[in-house]
Design an enzyme around this catalytic site. Structure first.
Site, PDB file in Angstrom:
ATOM      1  N   ASN A  16       0.883  -1.036   0.017  1.00  0.00           N
ATOM      2  CA  ASN A  16       0.121   0.004   0.028  1.00  0.00           C
ATOM      3  C   ASN A  16       0.704   1.371  -0.046  1.00  0.00           C
ATOM      4  O   ASN A  16       0.309   2.360   0.589  1.00  0.00           O
ATOM      5  CB  ASN A  16      -1.120   0.078   1.259  1.00  0.00           C
ATOM      6  N   SER A  29      -4.888   1.937  17.633  1.00  0.00           N
ATOM      7  CA  SER A  29      -6.015   2.882  17.046  1.00  0.00           C
ATOM      8  C   SER A  29      -7.039   3.083  18.182  1.00  0.00           C
ATOM      9  O   SER A  29      -7.336   2.329  19.292  1.00  0.00           O
ATOM     10  CB  SER A  29      -6.632   2.175  15.855  1.00  0.00           C
ATOM     11  N   TYR A  80     -10.685  -5.085  10.983  1.00  0.00           N
ATOM     12  CA  TYR A  80      -9.322  -4.366  11.362  1.00  0.00           C
ATOM     13  C   TYR A  80      -9.145  -3.925  12.710  1.00  0.00           C
ATOM     14  O   TYR A  80      -8.085  -4.055  13.292  1.00  0.00           O
ATOM     15  CB  TYR A  80      -9.598  -3.028  10.329  1.00  0.00           C
ATOM     16  N   LYS A 110      -6.307  -5.046  15.770  1.00  0.00           N
ATOM     17  CA  LYS A 110      -5.535  -4.117  16.418  1.00  0.00           C
ATOM     18  C   LYS A 110      -5.466  -4.620  18.130  1.00  0.00           C
ATOM     19  O   LYS A 110      -4.691  -4.581  18.884  1.00  0.00           O
ATOM     20  CB  LYS A 110      -6.076  -2.693  16.393  1.00  0.00           C
TER      21      LYS A 110
END
Ligand code: NAD
Ligand code: WQD
Length: 342
Positions: free
Chosen positions: A35, A124, A151, A155
Site C-alpha cells: 500500500n 488505534s 481491522y 488491533k
C-alpha cells in the site's frame, strides 16, 4: 538509536522516518509496498539529506524477516505494517487477521530470536468501541464485541498478544500507541497520504474534492448528538503523531514494561468544521451532500492526551489550520500522489 521501522514507506511511517532521522537516529525500513511506493522513501532522503536502509520484505515471509533482523543490531522496532481499510477487512477477514496478527507474531518471534525486545505498536482509538464517556483515557474499557470490524479487532488482538508476550518475558518493553485520526502532511508538500482508489477517510476525500478529482463529498449523517449533527473526531497532524514515536522509543529505553498512550489533541471537530477549515486553507469550494449514516460509525470520539504529555513530554502542537494547509499543499502539488513520479 538504530531503529527498525516496519511499514516505513507508508503514510505515518514515512513521516516518522523523517522525525527519527532529524532526531539523529538511524533507520532501517521493512515494507512489502502493498500500500505504498518507494518514492516516499526517496522523498524522505530529499527532505532530510539522510539515507534509510530499505528491505522489500513481507512480514509473512519468516526467513526473509529473520535475515533482516540478523543483518544489523537494532535498539527498537516501530511496527506500522498492517492493512487498514475497515470495509475491506469485513470482506476479507482472513487476509486481515493473517497480515495484521500473524505478521506481528512473526515480527516478535524474529525479534526475540536476536534478543531485540523493544517495540512500539500502531494501535488505534478504534479499540475503545463506542465511548462510554469522553474524553477517552487509556484506562477506558476496550470490549472486543464493541469493535465493529475485523481491522479494529486485529488491533485489539495484537495489543493483547503483546501484553501476553511481556507477561511471559519481562525483558520486553512495549508501547501501545492508540492513534486518533491522523491527517495532514509534511510541510514540504513532498510526502503525504496516497490512498489507492476512492479514499475511505474524510480528509483525503475532502482534498480530492477540492483538487477536482471527485465531484462532491458525501457526509455520513447529520443527525448525531453533536453540535451540528455530524460526526466529531480528534484529528491529529501526522507530523505531531510522528514525533510521538520518537518520544516512545526514548521511553522504551527506560525499560518501562508495557505502556499505553493515546496520541490525539484532545480537541474534537465535526465533519462540517473540517470541510470549512479545508475550504479556508485551500481557497477551494468543497461541495457536499448529506447522506445516511455509515454502518459502524460513532457520534464522537476524542482523546484525553494528558498521559502522553506527563509521561512522554509529548503533546500535539499543530492545529486545524496546519492540518488543512499541509494536506492541501501535498494534494495540490501531487494530485495523483506518488504515481506521477514513478
Ligand atoms: P499505510 O497503509 O500507509 O502504511 C502501512 C504500510 O505497511 C504500507 O507501506 C504497507 O505497504 C505496509 N505493509 C502492510 N502489510 C505489510 C506486510 N505484511 N509486510 C510488510 N509491509 C506491510 O497506513 P498508515 O496510515 O501509515 O498506518 C500505519 C499504521 O497505523 C497501521 O498499522 C495502521 O493500522 C495504524 N493506524 C492508522 C490510522 C490512520 O487513520 N491512518 C489510525 C490508527 C492506526
Ligand atoms: C471521520 C468522520 C465519518 C468519510 C477510521 C477508522 C479507524 C482509524 C481511522 C485506521 C466520521 C465522516 C468520512 C466520508 C464522512 N483507522 N466521513 N464522509 O471513521 O473516525 O476512523 O479511520 O487505520 O479505525 O475507523 O475516520 O476519516 O473515516 O471518518 O462524512 O466520505 O468523517 O462518518 O464522522 P473514522 P474517517
Amino acid at each position: 538509536m538504530n531503529v527498525l521501522v516496519t511499514g516505513g514507506a507508508g503514510y505515518i511511517g514515512s513521516h516518522t522516518c523523517i522525525e527519527l532521522l532529524e532526531a539523529g537516529h538511524t533507520v532501517t525500513v521493512i515494507d512489502n509496498l502493498s500500500n505504498s511506493s518507494l518514492e516516499s522513501l526517496k522523498r524522505v532522503k530529499q527532505i532530510t539529506g539522510k539515507d534509510v536502509v530499505f528491505h522489500e520484505v513481507d512480514l509473512l515471509d519468516k526467513p526473509a524477516l529473520a535475515k533482516v533482523l540478523e543483518s544489523d543490531t537494532f535498539d527498537a522496532a516501530i511496527h506500522f505494517a498492517a492493512l487498514k481499510a475497515v470495509g475491506e477487512s469485513v470482506e476479507q477477514p482472513i487476509t486481515y487477521y493473517h497480515n495484521n496478527v500473524t505478521g506481528t507474531l512473526n515480527l516478535c518471534e524474529a525479534m526475540a530470536n536476536v534478543g531485540l525486545k523493544n517495540i512500539v505498536f500502531s494501535s488505534s482509538a478504534t479499540v475503545y468501541g463506542t465511548p462510554k464517556s469522553l474524553p477517552l483515557t487509556e484506562d477506558a474499557d476496550t470490549p472486543i464485541e464493541e469493535v465493529t470490524n475485523p481491522y479494529g479487532r486485529s488491533k485489539l488482538m495484537v495489543e493483547w498478544a503483546l501484553k501476553d508476550i511481556h507477561t511471559s518475558d519481562g525483558d520486553w518493553n512495549i508501547a501501545l500507541l492508540r492513534y486518533f485520526n491522523p491527517v495532514g502532511a509534511h510541510k514540504s508538500g513532498l510526502i503525504g497520504e496516497d490512498p489507492q482508489g476512492p479514499p475511505n477517510n474524510l480528509m483525503p476525500y475532502v482534498s480530492q474534492v477540492a483538487v477536482g478529482k471527485r465531484e462532491k463529498l458525501s457526509v455520513y449523517g447529520d443527525d448525531y448528538a453533536t453540535p451540528d449533527g455530524t460526526g466529531v473526531r480528534d484529528y491529529i497532524h501526522v507530523v505531531d503523531l510522528a514525533k510521538g514515536h520518537v518520544k516512545a522509543i526514548e521511553k522504551l529505553a527506560t525499560k518501562p514494561g508495557v505502556v499505553v498512550y493515546n496520541l490525539g489533541t484532545g480537541q474534537g471537530y465535526s465533519v462540517l468544521e473540517m470541510v470549512k477549515g479545508f475550504e479556508a486553507a485551500s481557497g477551494k469550494d468543497v461541495p457536499y451532500q448529506i447522506i445516511e449514516r455509515r454502518a459502524g460509525d460513532i457520534a464522537s470520539c476524542y482523546a484525553d492526551p494528558e498521559k502522553a504529555k506527563s509521561d512522554l513530554g509529548w503533546q500535539a502542537e499543530l492545529g486545524l489550520r496546519d492540518m488543512c494547509e499541509d494536506s492541501w499543499r501535498w494534494q495540490s502539488q501531487n494530485p495523483d500522489g506518488y504515481k506521477q513520479a514513478s
